[in-house]
Every structure is written in C-alpha cells, then in structure tokens.
Design an enzyme around this catalytic site. Sequence first.
Site, PDB file in Angstrom:
ATOM      1  N   LYS A  85     -42.470 -44.731  25.615  1.00  0.00           N
ATOM      2  CA  LYS A  85     -43.569 -45.510  25.040  1.00  0.00           C
ATOM      3  C   LYS A  85     -44.688 -44.562  24.614  1.00  0.00           C
ATOM      4  O   LYS A  85     -45.106 -43.697  25.370  1.00  0.00           O
ATOM      5  CB  LYS A  85     -44.088 -46.518  26.077  1.00  0.00           C
ATOM      6  CG  LYS A  85     -45.058 -47.543  25.521  1.00  0.00           C
ATOM      7  CD  LYS A  85     -45.366 -48.593  26.577  1.00  0.00           C
ATOM      8  CE  LYS A  85     -46.277 -49.681  26.041  1.00  0.00           C
ATOM      9  NZ  LYS A  85     -46.537 -50.734  27.056  1.00  0.00           N
ATOM     10  N   GLU A 138     -43.561 -66.055  34.280  1.00  0.00           N
ATOM     11  CA  GLU A 138     -44.657 -66.963  34.617  1.00  0.00           C
ATOM     12  C   GLU A 138     -44.200 -68.142  35.471  1.00  0.00           C
ATOM     13  O   GLU A 138     -44.918 -68.576  36.382  1.00  0.00           O
ATOM     14  CB  GLU A 138     -45.328 -67.472  33.342  1.00  0.00           C
ATOM     15  CG  GLU A 138     -46.083 -66.422  32.565  1.00  0.00           C
ATOM     16  CD  GLU A 138     -45.214 -65.597  31.633  1.00  0.00           C
ATOM     17  OE1 GLU A 138     -45.726 -64.637  31.022  1.00  0.00           O
ATOM     18  OE2 GLU A 138     -44.000 -65.920  31.515  1.00  0.00           O
ATOM     19  N   ARG A 149     -45.854 -71.683  29.479  1.00  0.00           N
ATOM     20  CA  ARG A 149     -44.455 -71.521  29.838  1.00  0.00           C
ATOM     21  C   ARG A 149     -44.171 -72.047  31.239  1.00  0.00           C
ATOM     22  O   ARG A 149     -43.014 -72.256  31.607  1.00  0.00           O
ATOM     23  CB  ARG A 149     -44.048 -70.041  29.759  1.00  0.00           C
ATOM     24  CG  ARG A 149     -44.450 -69.356  28.467  1.00  0.00           C
ATOM     25  CD  ARG A 149     -43.793 -68.019  28.327  1.00  0.00           C
ATOM     26  NE  ARG A 149     -42.704 -68.100  27.373  1.00  0.00           N
ATOM     27  CZ  ARG A 149     -41.842 -67.123  27.129  1.00  0.00           C
ATOM     28  NH1 ARG A 149     -41.919 -66.001  27.788  1.00  0.00           N
ATOM     29  NH2 ARG A 149     -40.881 -67.276  26.243  1.00  0.00           N
TER      30      ARG A 149
END
Length: 621
Positions: free
Chosen positions: A265, A353, A381
């Site tokens: 990354k 979540e 969600r």
Amino acid sequence: MTELSKTPVTPMVGRGLSAIGGPRAVRRLQTGQLEAFAESIRTFLIEKVCASGGHLGPNLGVVELTIALHRVFESPRDAILFDTGHQAYVHKILTGRAAAFDRLRQAGGLSGYPSRSESEHDWYENSHASASLSYADGLAKANELRGRADRSVVAVIGDGAMTGGMAWEALNNIGASRRPVVVVLNDNGRSYAPTSGALANHLHTLKQPGNHTSAGGRAGPNVFTELGFTYLGPVDGHDIGALHAALDQARALRQPVLVHAVTVKGSGFGPAEGDEADCLHAVGTVDAVTGRPVPTVGPPSPSWTSVFGQALLELADERKDLVAITASMLRPTGLYRMAVKFPERVFDVGIAEQHAVTSAAGLAMGGFHPVVALYSTFLTRAADQVLMDVALHRLPVTFVLDRAGVTGPDGASHHGMWDASLLGVVPGLRVAAPRDSHQLRSLLREATAYDEGPSAIRFPKGTASKDIQAVRRIGGVDVLSESGIRDVLLLSYGPMAHMCLQAATQLTQQGIGVTVADPRWATPVTPELLDLAANHRLVITVEDNSRTGGLGSTFAMCLRDHAVTTPVHVLGLPRAFLTHGPREQLLARVGLSGAQIASAVLRARAGKPLDHTTSTDGSLQ
C-alpha cells in the site's frame, strides 16, 4: 471511446496519460514500455491526488495490478469489479479519464469511486466493502443464462475487505458453482490499519517461502481450495509480467480461480510506505514531496472525531466497564487513543459491521457498556442487528455515528443521510445530535450512563462547530435564542443550529418572532418540547438527514399523537442520492442555508408550499 493508433506509445505524465483513450491502447503497449508506463501513472497520481485530496495509498498499491488486468481482460466486455472502489483511480486513468483528475471529487467533477454515469467500464458505484464478489456471482450467472461463455468476470478485493461476512457468503456460492469468476485478492496486509484476525494469519502463512506456485502449478490445501477455487499465488503484485501470467492462466481455466497478489500500500511514494498509521490511505491537500498536510492559517480546529476520541478516553479512565468496538477503522473513528491506553478494551473486528453490533450485544449481556464507533453510512449494513440483537433485548449499547449527514467529496455512497430514519423505527433507542463539541461531550456522557437500552449519537465530518451557549434550558431542551414573541419555533437538530440562528436573525429583523431550540435528544420527544411547540403558531424542523422518516417527521407524528395542532414543516435532505461536492454547497443546493431556511419560514407563514428539492424521479419529497 477514441483509442490510440497502433504507433508505439511513449508513456508520459499529464497530457501523455490523457491521450490514453481506453484499455485497447494499454494492450498495445510493448512489454519494454510497461515499467516506465507504471511509473508515469504513479507520478501522475501523486501529483493530482496530493493537490485535490483523495485516496492515495490504495491506488499507488495497485498500479501494476490494474495495468495487468486491462492487458489480460477486455473491459467492458469482461467485467472488472473493484471492491471498496477507492482503489479504482488507475482504472479510471486507463479507461480514458486522466484529463478529468484536475477536478477529482469536486462538484461536477470526477467521482472518487467507480461510477456508472462516468464510464461503461464502471459496473457500479461502490464504496462499501465486501460487495464485489456478490456482484461477480450475479454477473457470472447472467452470462451463463445468456450463453455468453466467452466472457469473464473479475473481482478485485483487498484482504481487509475479505474480513467482511458478505464476501464469504459469495465465496461459498461461487466456489460451488464452477462458473468462470476470477477473484484477485489484493493482499497488502491492511485495510485502513493492518488487517487483523484469523484470515490475516492464514494469508501470512500462504506468503511464506515454500508456498509459492509457478504458472501451471497448484498450491496445497488452503481455505480457498477447500471452498472450490483454484488458488494461484502468491504473486508479486508489482511485477506486471508475473501478474500477466497468473491472470492469463486464471482466465484460461474457465472456473472459479483466486489469484493471490501481494502488494504494498502506497508503493513508490516514500511518505506513504513509511506511514505506519494508514499508508496515506485518504488524504486532504498534502505536499507532493513530504506527504504532509499543507499548513493552514492559524491553529487547526479540532474535528468532531478528535473531540469524541478524547471524550471517550476520559470516560474510559473513569469506568472500567466501558469498552469500544470498531469495524477496521480505529483511527478514522477516533478510537486510537483509547486503544493505546486500554488495548484490552478496544476491539477491531475487521470490516464486519453486523458482527460488530451483535458482538457489542454480547458484551452488554456480559456486564459491559460497549461504544460502537462506525461511519453513519456503514451502520446501514447492520440495521437488523441494531433492531433484533440490541434493541429487542434493551441492551445498553452506545452507537457513535461519525460522518452523519452530508459528508462532501466522497459522494452518494458515503453521505450519512439515512441513519436517523432507520434508527427512528427502533423501539427504545434514543438518538442525539450534538450541535457543538461541548454538547458532544455532554451527550456521550449521558449515553454511556444510560443502562435501560441503546443510544445513538450522530455528528458530521470535519471541524467541530463552535460552541453555542443556550439562553435557557427547559427540561432537556436548550433554547438557543428567543425574541419574546412566540410566532415561529425553529427546531434545529445537531450542527444545523448555526443555520437556524442565521435564519432567526434575518426573520427577527423583519419583525417576526422566532425561537430557536435544540432538543439535544431527538428521540424520545420530551413533554417540554411538545409544550414549546404548542405555544407557537408554526414549527419548522431542520435536520441533516433525509426528510423521509427523519427526526422532523418523527416529531410531527408525535405532535399529532398528543393532539398538538401547531402546523409543522420539515426541512431536510431529499429522498435522492446526492452527488459529491463541498458540504456547504450541497446543503445550499437542497435549501439548507440560513437564508433559505428564513425563506422557507416566510413561505410557510404565508400558506405557500415550501420549495423542497425534487427527488431523482422528479416528484416532490
């Protein structure tokens, strides 16, 4: 789209990349040009994203991977789907949108995520993690039903997004189907922060020496092969040749394949690679050399998130039963300070979540008071878990919803404009909207002290509002200003108080008596607020949430239930998907500036219909 001619392309920054009209041009590049081409893209990204803000680290990490994808697969005939679409900037460049990067995430400019309205190469607008594999499963089924045996479906998903349960539901179906779906696992060991959990450990094991497979080889048993996938990798995600070979093989197999690409990354930009926090995942305007934020005039003002984080830490110092949960967003939601001091009481469950909410329910059953810190857009969600796993049992869980309301440059999928509407149907759940940093601290203390059921606190993105002192308090309601004449009650929710006070000033100058009140706790509606409304001729509610089923609608229904006949008009966000742009500009576009609120009051007093923003289908909402 216009494609380049068959003349060899010399990769350049700026205008050279803007000349890339589509993937066909990328496929014409000679092998010897690819390394320089990748570097030109990386330089372009650093220049443009540092100037405009956006997702820098994730895109620097997928430069070579995206080039290889577009050389092996034929977009849009072959569907290339990017999970958590903030990693799709390189895809946008290769599909003819480099020239638009000067207006990245600006109003009317390039979206920071894939967008169907921008390009035929974007299959969806996606910024919620773990969904790409389900899209891929559906598209593969559609291809089969239509006899499109020559088409491929490719899903690019990070190891962080693989911690989401929805991804495993899809893997379970794809692996058993034998349909030609290629899953590219972009493994950089991170989401915002380092990936945690058993999957991260398993991927680490697969990357150890001796687990590599050559083209044409097969890996030993692993979680993916057990689910029915052919596993190829690990592959160096910055080696275009190795990626090309693995993707070629995956395409030729015509069955479920997982290509394990190992990337870094922020690759190629020292400040991002050296940033242990989040590898410059998402940046504002930063210096293109140092990666540091461009200095602002005067001392920086605290953000809503930082105020919450400090307040929570102070409460955690006082109470050993206070714990916190996040879904792979330790720093973005403000929990990092608490995690440093009390690591055993802060739980990062990955991008999950639903699990976060039900795990919080279990903690509450075990005698703790959990604080679940999520972005508002991601709480949607877990609506079922809030309702059936927490509220049904009246468990003391506090939900802290960051980025509520209009968030700005991240666009439709990130605006937190539905949480109050969803939470409004949950029995026994209290909702608070602080108007400033002082009230955020106060309301958080009240929420965590409440043990008879769940509470939620919502606040927006950005700098915390300046404190507004109440002139008096009636029960739990703060009166922020009053003119003595009880004509119009402006009921402001959260930081909309500033706009309501501006409107009140304009109206008072015209001889109209205005009271501005902040309920603090939007639900339940208190008797004092009902009395206040009954003693005015008109009530206007103002909120940074959808008007449909929002806080104002709940209040209007409560007035009717208690036979209070004062007319109520609800101002808020339309039932529509709002685009990206500055928060203030978007609020003004939907009629929520101070002057527009004052105008709405005048129209309501005159018995005229309010000019609500229309929805996407043209009907008034």
